[in-house]
Design a protein around this motif. Structure first.
Motif, short mmCIF file in Angstrom:
data_model
loop_
_atom_site.label_atom_id
_atom_site.label_comp_id
_atom_site.label_asym_id
_atom_site.label_seq_id
_atom_site.Cartn_x
_atom_site.Cartn_y
_atom_site.Cartn_z
N LEU A 27 0.82 -1.27 -0.04
CA LEU A 27 0.10 0.15 -0.06
C LEU A 27 1.05 1.26 0.00
O LEU A 27 0.15 2.41 -0.46
N ASN A 28 2.19 1.18 0.50
CA ASN A 28 2.95 2.40 0.51
C ASN A 28 4.23 2.32 -0.34
O ASN A 28 5.08 3.29 -0.10
N GLN A 29 4.50 1.51 -1.26
CA GLN A 29 5.53 1.15 -2.33
C GLN A 29 5.72 2.75 -2.78
O GLN A 29 7.02 3.10 -2.92
N HIS A 30 4.83 3.29 -3.28
CA HIS A 30 4.68 4.43 -4.08
C HIS A 30 5.26 5.54 -3.33
O HIS A 30 5.52 6.96 -3.77
N ARG A 31 5.05 5.61 -1.85
CA ARG A 31 5.21 6.84 -0.96
C ARG A 31 6.93 6.84 -0.53
O ARG A 31 7.42 7.49 0.17
N GLY A 32 7.54 5.72 -0.97
CA GLY A 32 8.86 5.59 -0.59
C GLY A 32 8.91 4.92 0.90
O GLY A 32 8.35 3.89 1.23
N VAL A 33 9.91 5.66 1.78
CA VAL A 33 10.03 5.02 3.14
C VAL A 33 9.10 5.53 4.11
O VAL A 33 9.00 4.98 5.36
N LEU A 34 8.33 6.43 3.82
CA LEU A 34 7.38 7.10 4.75
C LEU A 34 6.18 5.97 4.71
O LEU A 34 5.75 5.50 3.77
N SER A 35 5.32 6.10 5.75
CA SER A 35 4.08 5.52 6.09
C SER A 35 3.12 6.23 5.56
O SER A 35 3.09 7.30 4.80
N CYS A 36 1.77 5.64 5.50
CA CYS A 36 0.56 6.28 4.93
C CYS A 36 0.52 7.81 5.63
O CYS A 36 0.97 8.23 6.57
N ALA A 37 -0.32 8.66 4.90
CA ALA A 37 -0.55 10.06 5.23
C ALA A 37 -0.92 10.23 6.79
O ALA A 37 -0.69 10.97 7.24
N SER A 38 -1.63 9.07 7.37
CA SER A 38 -2.06 9.32 8.73
C SER A 38 -1.28 8.97 9.71
O SER A 38 -1.34 9.05 10.88
N SER A 39 -0.15 8.62 9.25
CA SER A 39 0.92 8.21 10.24
C SER A 39 2.21 9.01 9.94
O SER A 39 2.49 9.61 8.91
N ARG A 40 2.73 9.62 11.29
CA ARG A 40 3.99 10.21 11.10
C ARG A 40 5.32 9.24 11.61
O ARG A 40 6.35 9.85 11.79
N GLY A 41 5.14 7.93 11.34
CA GLY A 41 6.48 7.05 11.84
C GLY A 41 6.76 6.46 10.77
O GLY A 41 6.34 6.85 9.59
N GLU A 42 7.77 5.82 10.52
CA GLU A 42 8.63 5.11 9.48
C GLU A 42 7.90 3.73 9.53
O GLU A 42 7.54 2.99 10.13
N LEU A 43 7.66 3.62 7.89
CA LEU A 43 6.87 2.43 7.53
C LEU A 43 7.76 1.11 7.99
O LEU A 43 7.16 0.17 8.45
N GLY A 44 9.12 1.52 7.95
CA GLY A 44 10.02 0.29 8.23
C GLY A 44 9.95 -0.41 9.72
O GLY A 44 9.85 -1.22 9.81
N ASP A 45 9.73 0.88 10.61
CA ASP A 45 9.35 0.25 11.93
C ASP A 45 8.19 -0.60 12.07
O ASP A 45 8.17 -1.38 12.81
N ARG A 46 7.38 0.18 11.46
CA ARG A 46 5.77 -0.63 11.78
C ARG A 46 6.00 -2.09 11.02
O ARG A 46 5.32 -3.12 11.73
N VAL A 47 6.53 -2.09 9.94
CA VAL A 47 6.48 -3.62 9.35
C VAL A 47 7.40 -4.44 10.02
O VAL A 47 7.23 -5.55 10.61
N ASP A 48 8.73 -4.00 10.81
CA ASP A 48 9.75 -4.70 11.42
C ASP A 48 8.81 -5.21 12.87
O ASP A 48 8.98 -6.44 13.14
N ARG A 49 8.08 -4.22 13.23
CA ARG A 49 7.34 -4.62 14.46
C ARG A 49 6.23 -5.82 14.27
O ARG A 49 6.10 -6.52 15.02
N LEU A 50 5.55 -5.88 13.13
CA LEU A 50 4.68 -6.76 12.85
C LEU A 50 5.31 -8.19 12.24
O LEU A 50 4.93 -9.08 12.69
N LEU A 51 6.49 -8.08 11.80
CA LEU A 51 7.38 -9.34 11.51
C LEU A 51 7.95 -9.63 12.56
O LEU A 51 8.07 -11.21 12.84
N ALA A 52 8.47 -9.08 13.51
CA ALA A 52 8.92 -9.57 14.93
C ALA A 52 8.25 -8.68 15.86
O ALA A 52 8.60 -7.96 16.64
N PRO A 53 7.07 -9.41 16.18
CA PRO A 53 6.25 -8.77 17.47
C PRO A 53 6.99 -8.71 18.64
O PRO A 53 7.37 -9.82 19.09
N PRO A 54 7.03 -7.66 19.29
CA PRO A 54 7.65 -7.35 20.76
C PRO A 54 6.96 -8.12 21.78
O PRO A 54 5.66 -8.32 21.44
N PRO A 55 7.31 -8.71 22.67
CA PRO A 55 6.49 -9.58 23.78
C PRO A 55 5.65 -8.30 24.48
O PRO A 55 6.05 -7.45 24.80
#
Length: 321
Positions: free
Chosen positions: A250-278
């Motif tokens: 959903l966000n490939q065309h936006r580069g490294v930034l996440s969707c417009a409603s988020s101010r965080g990095e997309l990479g951080d959110r993806v990493d968190r989903l792939l390796a959920p913290p305890p």
């Protein structure tokens, strides 16, 4: 007027550097975003209640009519316990400062909500004009799902009455059914928790009081934590990997930034989903939630303590036990 001083100390601790910055630097809210949002809301409520109760005590000390109205039905001795008869010189200035803050807060919130209400109808009509005619049996532009003709993949929640999920044809074409379900579940997570009001409130306080660390950090962390909370909602239903892949697509065309409603990095959110913290232990979650819920009662206890003490003294006839 000791109560006013204690309330000012409470405001300084919650709205100033010590508590706000420490919570802003804490890592555990990213593991428990819903709990983190709850703690931030309780801290803001504590600061606001401290200012409000301080304003009431100050007005009671400065204005006799206010004092008579507040303590009209109070038992004898309660008024004397608050020591409002002799007003120090700083009490008037403090009361005027708190009153100005209350007026400014009301104006900021009213202006924010008026602007939101004014633009929502315009935005909704504009989006509906972009919605293509769909074959029979599919959701229409007036239904809960609004489909826009747009090559860019995107999806978001449109608050209002009624609220709608908006998705572009680009998202429908690019995402698999499972990934699209994850994206829509993410947006429904925002809708179910009414994150729009939380975002508007935090932004209003941050813009109205830009030099107050509590409100500045509250706004920053709210934008981050609402996205993490919605990610968790989607991951529980559709799986962590599916949700992560949906975010990437959903966000490939936006580069490294996440969707417009988020101010965080997309990479951080993806990493968190792939390796959920305890998650935190259950007892730790209960302790944090309970402590945060009790925090707003602190200014109320400070305000009511002299009156309660006077009532206890009167009930015992002024005799020690």
């Amino acid at each position: 007027m000791i109560g006013c001083l204690l309330l000012l100390v409470t405001v300084s601790l919650t709205a100033g550097v010590p508590v706000a910055r420490r919570l802003n630097r804490a890592a555990w809210p990213e593991r428990e975003p819903v709990l983190g949002l709850w703690v931030w809301q309780c801290l803001v409520a504590t600061a606001l209640l401290s200012c409000l109760t301080g304003l009431l005590l100050g007005m009671a000390a400065v204005f006799r009519t206010v004092r008579d109205s507040l303590f009209e039905s109070a038992p004898p001795g309660v008024l004397a316990a608050y020591e409002l008869a002799a007003v120090p010189a700083w009490a008037t200035g403090l009361t005027l400062l708190l009153a100005a803050g209350a007026v400014w807060t009301t104006a900021v919130l009213a202006g924010r909500f008026w602007a939101i209400r004014r633009t929502r109808a315009v935005t909704r009509d504009r989006l509906r004009r972009r919605a293509p005619d769909l074959p029979g049996g599919l959701p229409t532009a007036s239904g809960p799902l609004l489909v826009l003709e747009d090559e860019y993949p995107d999806a978001w929640w449109l608050p209002g009455s009624p609220s709608q999920l908006v998705v572009t044809t680009g998202a429908i074409q690019r995402l698999t059914d499972r990934q699209l379900d994850a994206v829509l579940t993410h947006e429904r997570g925002h809708a179910g928790a009414r994150h729009d009001w939380l975002l508007h409130l935090s932004a209003a306080f941050a813009s109205g009081f830009p030099r107050i660390p509590l409100f500045t950090h509250f706004c920053e962390r709210t934008h981050q934590l609402v996205e993490l909370a919605a990610d968790d909602t989607a991951a529980r239903r559709c799986g962590h990997v599916t949700t992560a892949l949906a975010l990437i697509e959903l966000n490939q065309h936006r580069g490294v930034l996440s969707c417009a409603s988020s101010r965080g990095e997309l990479g951080d959110r993806v990493d968190r989903l792939l390796a959920p913290p305890p998650r935190l232990r259950r007892r730790d979650r209960v302790f944090i939630a309970t402590a945060a819920a009790l925090t707003p009662s602190l200014p109320l206890l400070i305000t009511l303590a002299p009156g309660i003490d006077a009532l206890d003294w009167s009930a015992t006839g002024g005799q020690g036990t």
